[in-house]
Scaffold this motif. Structure first.
Motif, PDB file in Angstrom:
ATOM      1  N   ILE A 128     -21.729  94.446  28.894  1.00 13.05           N
ATOM      2  CA  ILE A 128     -20.839  93.375  28.427  1.00 13.05           C
ATOM      3  C   ILE A 128     -19.847  93.082  29.545  1.00 13.05           C
ATOM      4  N   ALA A 129     -19.961  91.909  30.138  1.00 18.33           N
ATOM      5  CA  ALA A 129     -18.983  91.497  31.149  1.00 18.33           C
ATOM      6  C   ALA A 129     -17.822  90.885  30.371  1.00 18.33           C
ATOM      7  N   ASN A 130     -16.821  91.718  30.167  1.00 21.93           N
ATOM      8  CA  ASN A 130     -15.790  91.487  29.153  1.00 21.93           C
ATOM      9  C   ASN A 130     -14.523  90.898  29.778  1.00 21.93           C
ATOM     10  N   ASN A 131     -14.228  89.659  29.433  1.00 16.92           N
ATOM     11  CA  ASN A 131     -13.034  89.021  29.994  1.00 16.92           C
ATOM     12  C   ASN A 131     -12.046  88.550  28.926  1.00 16.92           C
ATOM     13  N   GLY A 132     -12.350  88.851  27.673  1.00 15.09           N
ATOM     14  CA  GLY A 132     -11.398  88.502  26.614  1.00 15.09           C
ATOM     15  C   GLY A 132     -11.346  87.023  26.278  1.00 15.09           C
ATOM     16  N   VAL A 133     -12.176  86.247  26.926  1.00 18.09           N
ATOM     17  CA  VAL A 133     -12.205  84.803  26.631  1.00 18.09           C
ATOM     18  C   VAL A 133     -13.636  84.297  26.608  1.00 18.09           C
ATOM     19  N   TYR A 134     -13.777  83.101  26.095  1.00 16.44           N
ATOM     20  CA  TYR A 134     -15.012  82.356  26.265  1.00 16.44           C
ATOM     21  C   TYR A 134     -14.843  81.571  27.556  1.00 16.44           C
ATOM     22  N   GLY A 135     -15.435  82.047  28.640  1.00 15.28           N
ATOM     23  CA  GLY A 135     -15.270  81.353  29.902  1.00 15.28           C
ATOM     24  C   GLY A 135     -15.950  79.993  29.894  1.00 15.28           C
ATOM     25  N   LEU A 136     -17.227  79.984  29.547  1.00 17.50           N
ATOM     26  CA  LEU A 136     -18.016  78.763  29.716  1.00 17.50           C
ATOM     27  C   LEU A 136     -17.521  77.600  28.856  1.00 17.50           C
ATOM     28  N   GLY A 185     -21.705  88.581  27.428  1.00 17.21           N
ATOM     29  CA  GLY A 185     -20.258  88.449  27.496  1.00 17.21           C
ATOM     30  C   GLY A 185     -19.625  88.974  26.221  1.00 17.21           C
ATOM     31  N   ASP A 186     -18.329  88.990  26.197  1.00 15.17           N
ATOM     32  CA  ASP A 186     -17.630  89.480  25.006  1.00 15.17           C
ATOM     33  C   ASP A 186     -17.799  88.489  23.850  1.00 15.17           C
ATOM     34  N   GLY A 187     -17.871  87.202  24.160  1.00 14.18           N
ATOM     35  CA  GLY A 187     -18.149  86.246  23.093  1.00 14.18           C
ATOM     36  C   GLY A 187     -19.565  86.420  22.591  1.00 14.18           C
ATOM     37  N   ASP A 188     -20.460  86.499  23.518  1.00  8.63           N
ATOM     38  CA  ASP A 188     -21.875  86.627  23.206  1.00  8.63           C
ATOM     39  C   ASP A 188     -22.164  87.892  22.389  1.00  8.63           C
TER      40      ASP A 188
HETATM   41 MG   LIG Z   1     -16.066  86.225  27.893  1.00 11.19          MG
END
Ligand SMILES: [Mg+2]
Ligand SMILES: Cc1ncc(C[n+]2csc(CCOP(=O)(O)OP(=O)(O)O)c2C)c(N)n1
Ligand SMILES: Cc1ncc(C[n+]2csc(CCOP(=O)(O)OP(=O)(O)O)c2C)c(N)n1
Ligand code: SF4
Ligand code: SF4
Ligand SMILES: [Mg+2]
Lengths: 609, 351, 609, 351
Positions: free
Chosen positions: B137-145, B111-114
């Protein structure tokens, strides 16, 4: 904490039984002098040890080399010296204090010695080495370097070392650079002759040849670890430089280049190894975990700060049951601490590395030979128990040359890969569950990626059941972590056995580990009264013999090189022995512990005044 | 819980690849992500790319860090052995796996955070090593989890659910990769499978580190007005002017073609990438200009997608290391251990 | 490990003495129902607790809420329920097992229940909530949300909760969204009426109002920690999100926004705090260390994996003597473990964090009130002893609402900044040595950057003397690390005192910590025979009372929530008590430990069959 | 040992700055680095820059990580309080110090290993936060203190003392910073004080994160043929076409002027940077073109020096955080603690 003069060394019987120290400035080439002397004594068949005390910088600060010569095999570090070769004005004052009463101090009298520094009970030998070298050599660099070689010549004369042996070594070193060889030989002769002409050569303590050092070698622990990794079949190394662990991987690189280049069929290069200098210790261990997971024997080496950074990944490897070999060459902490000084202070950090309930397998080599053996064992243990194994070496073992019995190798050795199943085995299985079907030692079948569609699974550092599937159910979760605890205990039987020397009527026991072995043994000989029993811990988890030993003695001293009695702490936790039974003897100033320190601390407690 | 088996809905006869496998042979457990999460589309695209290239499912080593995105290896290719590692370290763990076995098809999902927060250093250095792998990178601009904090790729001014604006400049993995000497940089959008699958196939065929940034909106925490990673925003602002396609020697092309100028690039494994650059003369191999192009499009508030940079000449980690063609992990022990005679010889020098 | 029915709860006397559990799917809005019920019972003045068992994902997986109502104050978690509200088909089977014999199960009979699932010893109450909501509400989203509210109405009827109180809460929540309010009220009524019309309301166990909950509040530990940080004057917070610690800093952000915005003179915004969301835990602690070094009260919060990553910087702060407050909200390990489950398994990792000889100060709050108090204390301790302090909270305390006595504040409180010297003090000094001149508790004067030219010095994580100057000399190095050990011991006197309840004729002692307090106390009441003594550890290092307690009892049980008996290990190391004296009672499945578990484990060992 | 007092050699009367201080008032202990180490020149330049700006010596907070370069805070400004932290974390520790006290003049010194290997992630994010500080990388392409391994900035093809070539692409902190939204990027050479001192002064005056990359050869391990970070190489290949100078409101200019086109830029604190761009029209504020310029010069094997990028509009960490003008660390407690009445009020909601 003044050290007592060693009783076994009366001045009349000082042949092959003494200590000397050379004080110098680092980055000036003194290391070659040190090696020259050490090597020569070793070749004369007399047990010898050399301890390099160097600063954490590259050039211009004080550095010392301590040599102990001991026919009786007492080659632990000592803190009182019969001969001091004081070539660093900055440290004269301190160096003079360390000369034993009746001893000698050599200094460069190209400059006068402050009379205040004199001591009436030792003999000062002034030699104008700087002047002599200035006359003979042209450039500043030559003069500095050659003064060191001249010093070697001078010491050779004082200690009755065969000058032609030193000379032979110079030939071997500089055979391809004739000018340098000529200069070296000249400098050696210059020092040697000056001593013969001006000093009472040899000194009362000196070396007499005993014979060739048959079956013995001179090696440092880091080289031995690297050798072990090559022989154990490690193919992936990942590291981040750090003193005093750097030379583990640098040696592995060198040895792989030597033994593991097998050109491929069409002439392309074929290096049967891949060594990655990582960007940090997290990545270094991450690479090792990834490579081990994919089936390779992989390892990394580090020291304290790196161990701290590796905690999270150690926890991951523990819980996912991925093998990983980590060599921790311990140095003085905490934090950056003293990077060029020794301690054994990473035990708790390594044994319980990472948050949550974790426990790891530790091995404690006591010398470079055991570094070799235990490194091979570490790979076998990591594979068999599918878990990280930490080889707890230290700076003293790792970076100093030690005299040890020649290493041997059994060509029938094959790696113990544990329950790493091959494709055929996997395909024969009804069903593969990564964490199911434990064997009597609680290990479970393992499959690497890329082999067969029959073994598909996803390992994870999150809560999982025997199928490696995510779970939050207490029973499923506990089934796995309970097995991990049992597995860790089962490993005790496969660790190198502890060294147990139980003595009838022993008043107490002495327990130690690693590089404390020699000084503790020497101390035991010096203690009055019936000889105590001796136990050297060689690994963690502890086998039953450890608790039995403690049980069998009214009390034991636990000798270790840290402030917080970390080995004792582990013993308290694991054996349940009460604190009264285990008395700490702690040396943690950063210099290898001496026999007299151990002896005195025990004596103080055995016969309090 | 993440192992709930997928319902076996009967389907029309499925297309088979060269190995005779259908897309279902590349599937995993049922996803436990939120309904509508972009990451599920990324999973589906990876699955399709693997299938399309006829990669034997078990030859894949799938890895991830921690995050919603990092859960996805559970949801594709159950026949593969995978490693859901720790937060931010997947690049390092994958480097090790690739080192041990160069025959693996290494697929990392992060992820983007990761990747861009905690894992930035390790990702950067895996890029430098040019480890042969597909890194998504599955990039969503946030920390989803962890429920919606801004990640390092959140755009300036985008707002969280609670209405706070992000004030820090975003890390663009494409620009970052470019500055580090990356050899394959591409960007897609989880909602546009027609473009994404070919990109992933190109990445899987690349002979080095293929960094694919996929805009993958989080329906839970970042799919609302104000967020520049929302479905709506991405659909409106996507610059679909650079498109990648691939003709792998192992398979057929499955995506629609777009008319326009084409740069044909031969990949490391002999497969070809057809590179369609709508800005006339766009050259994915011109590092300097690619950079300005990215900066320019970002400045216009647009997201450049497609195969953005390619360098097929730089050797990969194994080539740099001079390793043999075989897999290191199971080289015969006889070849690795010098044996007792060599040990004796070695020690002659230590006497 | 079947749980025994609680003896204190005979079915006739079940008013205000029972437990219920709601099974649901996460991400469907069930949290508001849970709160509604919990809040209502709380306001009726009956002691109540709620435990939220949620999965580590965002939507679609099983989630439970357990409510325990106990007039006698036994609000620890229990594992057997009088009422189960089973709204998740996926977990029916499991949920049915957890109903106490004679208990009730509510399910949605919009779909038929598999007859195989029935149990003869419990009463099944089917309510077609889905159908009812489908009739009343239009969109799928509404139907899902409103079904939860209807459930609340239903449970209210069963438990005799005043429906107008629930209704009042809805008004408070949705006053600004009239349509939503209307729907909520309708749904509440729908469930309430359905139950009244169809079920034997109220059930034999139900709630009877006792009075207003005077002097008591409902609060979670993470909010309390954040409050503590605000009240202690923390100005810098740095963090990296991680369950279950995230809400510590999110609350701190919220509270600072509320209390710390003081517009500046010319109208510009003046936020008297700076909170940095860092890129990882290394940076988060790095920022805290930097800010503390520069004088601010700074803190970070994390959970296990973050603690592992913070090791190196904890060692740095320890050795450089920089204050740092770290809140560790413990979750189930090892590695990623079960992020939404509880354990107390970071003790060893925190106490000895980092390589080398290090030891840290730990505080163990047992409920949110202590979270508040101990957080303030943590800042004082960190400042006074110039060292990291770790508040060892856990998921159960941190994320669940607990009923505790109202928090109070002494307005005369001023931060204890220890020996942080002001400019004038510094300028009055003859000479400032950062690590010189220790006070009786071994702390030394401290100066921050930017104040006066008289205090220039460079702190470092490498070996240093009392002047903070680099050293490799054993004596200079030891002077500092010896003092650090003494300083750590001295801190024991300033920690919150342990809770000691010694009882005459106690057959044994029971030792525990943190969130085990309630279940252990309840278990003690259930044990036959003379009452055992009780000791709750509140911090590390331990004061003498701890060893004395152990000494005073033939043996003690150490109850803790981890696999490896980590508190017991610390006790073994620090008190020297032998293993025989300290018997582990370990619960580590990830759910809060219950009284019956503790009672049964002790009974097993006291009267082995 | 590192505390050996500097020999007090009598000198000509020294020039005094606005505070009446001489350069000696900014000195530290005697260096224990190798004779001729580039880092000593960096130290000297920092000292001169502080002196030249008439910054009170004690207002400086000097920080470093671990390495030879990171030892240097001991060697300047003894009146300051400093923090020699751990390897790779200085950016984070400095961020914290700057947060606590915005009045500090934060000076961080690091090495290429410290900043671009182990510390890359933390440096990158300090750049994003735009912490107001001068961050100097004394860049020698090697790990000096651990005796000569390649660092992440070693150039491809440069050789170590043992003769091995480096094969990985170098991390250029300027390009990296550019990709991350840095606000001040400059590069100098330890051997060229006339250029370096003004750069450092500009960095000290910048209202955000000033990243200064100083080529600082290691005489011990990287000053031999084959190394592109050697004195010889740098002198021959340096591209001294962009030069920075500064006219601080607090002091005089002390560096030589170079003729050429000048871009005058006003810095955050009101001081001005005179920016001489030899390539006509070079604009340090054009992010896209600065990138291509750097890539181009690197491709030509040249090192671009001078003030390379400047963005004086982005708010710094404190502005982003909306903190007051005062220092956070000693705000009156009364202002921080809501008090018992507020606590009671707060709890009303918890009943
Ligand atoms: Mg993310
Ligand atoms: C060392 C560590 N710190 C923090 C966490 C908590 N954590 C889990 S996932 C995550 C962020 C994930 O964000 P991203 O990678 O963008 O994935 P997404 O969920 O958005 O797909 C964090 C901070 C963790 N697991 N480990
Ligand atoms: C965590 C950690 N890993 C490794 C080291 C060992 N170490 C000390 S300095 C250094 C490299 C320094 O390189 P650089 O920053 O370039 O400084 P230079 O010495 O070249 O000036 C390393 C790896 C350490 N101190 N801490
Ligand atoms: S929270 Fe966001 S990223 Fe995570 S599963 Fe839900 S939609 Fe996807
Ligand atoms: S080793 Fe290199 S970097 Fe270190 S002090 Fe010496 S010359 Fe400087
Ligand atoms: Mg360097």
């Amino acid at each position: 904490m003044a050290e007592v003069q060693l009783p076994e060394a009366p001045s009349q019987a000082r042949v092959n039984e003494f200590a000397l120290k050379l004080a110098n400035v680092n980055g000036t080439g003194s290391a070659s002098t040190n090696n020259l002397l050490m090597q020569t004594i070793f070749r004369m068949g007399v047990p010898v040890s050399g301890k390099n005390l160097f600063p954490s910088n590259i050039q211009g600060l004080p550095t010392w080399y301590e040599v102990r010569v001991s026919q009786s095999g007492h080659t632990a570090r000592t803190s009182s010296f019969d001969l001091m070769v004081a070539m660093n004005g900055q440290t004269y004052q301190q160096d003079i204090q360390e000369v034993a009463s009746g001893g000698y101090l050599v200094y460069d009298d190209s400059w006068p010695l402050d009379p205040e520094m004199r001591r009436p009970d030792i003999t000062f030998l002034g030699a104008p080495l700087a002047q002599l070298c200035a006359q003979r050599f042209l450039t500043v660099k030559e003069r500095i370097l050659m003064k060191n070689v001249a010093t070697a010549g001078l010491v050779a004369a004082l200690l009755a070392l065969p000058v032609d042996e030193l000379s032979k070594q110079l030939v071997a070193a500089y055979s391809r650079r004739p000018q340098l060889l000529e200069d070296n030989q000249a400098a050696l002769e210059l020092g040697y002759q000056h001593a013969r002409d001006n000093f009472p050569c040899p000194l009362p303590f000196h070396v007499e040849e005993v014979g060739a050092p048959d079956g013995r070698i001179l090696i440092d622990g880091n080289t031995a670890v690297a050798l072990g990794a090559v022989f154990a079949g490690a193919t992936v190394g990942a590291w981040y430089p750090i003193t005093p662990a750097t030379s583990v991987m640098e040696n592995f690189i060198r040895l792989c280049a030597q033994y593991r280049r097998h050109p491929g069929p069409d002439g392309q290069e074929g290096r049967d190894y891949l060594i990655l200098q990582a960007e940090d210790e997290l990545a270094a261990l991450g690479i090792v975990v990834g490579a081990s997971w994919a089936g390779a024997r992989a390892f990394t080496s580090t020291s304290g700060p790196g161990l701290s950074l590796m905690q999270e990944l150690l926890g991951l490897a523990y819980y996912t049951e991925v093998p990983a070999v980590l060599v921790d060459v311990q140095r003085a902490g905490p934090s950056t601490g003293m990077p060029t000084r020794v301690q054994q202070a990473d035990l708790l950090s390594a044994a319980f590395a990472s948050h949550g309930d974790t426990r790891h397998i530790l091995l404690f080599p006591s010398d470079p030979r055991e570094c070799f053996l235990h490194t091979v064992r570490a790979f076998d243990l990591a594979d068999r128990f599918q878990t990280p194994v930490v080889l707890m070496s230290d700076l003293d073992i790792g970076m100093n040359d030690w005299e040890v019995p020649e290493l041997t190798w059994d060509d029938s050795y094959r790696p113990d890969r544990g329950r790493l199943l091959g494709t055929e085995e996997l395909e024969r299985l009804e069903q593969f569950w990564r964490y199911g079907d434990p064997d009597p030692e609680w290990t479970t079948p393992r499959a690497v990626p890329g082999e067969t569609p029959r073994a598909g699974h996803l390992v994870r550092g999150s809560g999982h059941d025997f199928r490696a599937i995510y779970t939050e159910r207490p029973d499923e979760y506990q089934e796995v972590v309970d097995r991990l605890l049992r597995k860790h205990r089962a490993a005790a039987a496969h660790l190198p056995p502890p060294v147990v020397e139980r003595r009838e009527g022993a008043p107490f026991g002495v327990i130690t580990m690693g590089s404390c072995d020699l000084p503790v043994r020497e101390a035991l000989e010096q203690l009055p009264g019936p000889e105590p029993s001796y136990l050297r811990i060689t690994g963690y988890p502890f086998p039953p013999a450890v608790a039995e030993f403690i049980e069998a003695h009214p009390h034991c001293y636990v000798v270790e090189q840290n402030r917080d009695a970390q080995l004792r702490s582990l013993l308290l936790i694991e054996t349940g022995a009460g604190g009264e039974r285990l008395r700490p003897v702690l040396s943690y100033g950063g210099l290898p512990v001496t026999a007299s320190f151990v002896r005195d601390r025990i004596l103080e407690q055995e016969s309090p005044q | 819980m993440t192992s709930i088996a997928k319902p076996q809905i009967p389907l029309l006869p499925l297309e088979r690849n060269e190995l005779g496998l259908t897309i279902r042979d590349y599937s995993g457990s049922m996803s436990t992500l939120c309904a509508g999460c972009g990451h599920d589309s990324v999973t589906a695209a990876i699955q399709e790319a693997l299938w399309g290239l006829s990669i034997p499912p078990y030859q894949v080593a799938k890895l991830s860090g921690i995050g919603c995105s990092s859960k996805t290896p559970q949801y594709f290719d159950s026949a593969a052995v995978g490693f859901n590692s720790v937060h931010g370290r997947m690049a390092a763990v994958a480097s090790g796996a690739a080192a041990a076995n160069r025959g693996l098809v290494v697929v990392g999902v992060s992820g983007d955070g990761d990747s861009l927060s905690i894992g930035l250093g390790n990702l950067a250095h895996a890029v430098r090593r040019n480890v042969r792998m597909l890194y998504v990178i599955a990039n969503n601009g946030v920390y989803g989890l962890t429920k919606g904090q801004f990640s390092a790729s959140a755009d300036i001014g985008s707002r969280s659910r609670k209405g706070e604006p992000n004030l820090l400049p975003p890390v663009d993995p494409m620009l970052l990769g470019l500055s580090l000497g990356a050899t394959f940089l591409a960007r897609g959008f989880s909602g546009d499978k027609a473009q994404l699958v070919p990109i992933l196939r190109a990445g899987l065929s690349h002979g080095g580190f293929a960094l694919v940034d996929v805009m993958s909106p989080c329906v839970q925490f970042n799919d609302h007005e104000g967020s520049t990673k929302s479905f709506r925003y991405v659909r409106e602002h996507e610059l679909q002017d650079i498109d990648a396609d691939i003709i792998p020697v192992r398979g057929q092309i499955h995506s629609e073609q777009t008319p326009g100028a084409v740069t044909e690039v031969e990949l490391h494994d002999g497969s070809r990438v057809l590179f369609r650059a709508v800005p006339e003369g766009y050259d994915p191999r011109d590092r300097g200009r690619v950079g300005s192009y990215l900066v320019e499009s970002a400045r216009r508030g647009e997201i450049a997608t497609g195969l953005l940079y390619l360098d097929e000449t730089t050797p990969d980690m194994h080539q740099l290391g001079g390793t043999p063609e075989e897999r290191l992990w199971d080289l015969p022990f006889e070849r690795l251990c010098p044996g007792s005679a060599e040990l004796a010889k070695f020690q002659a020098r230590l006497r």
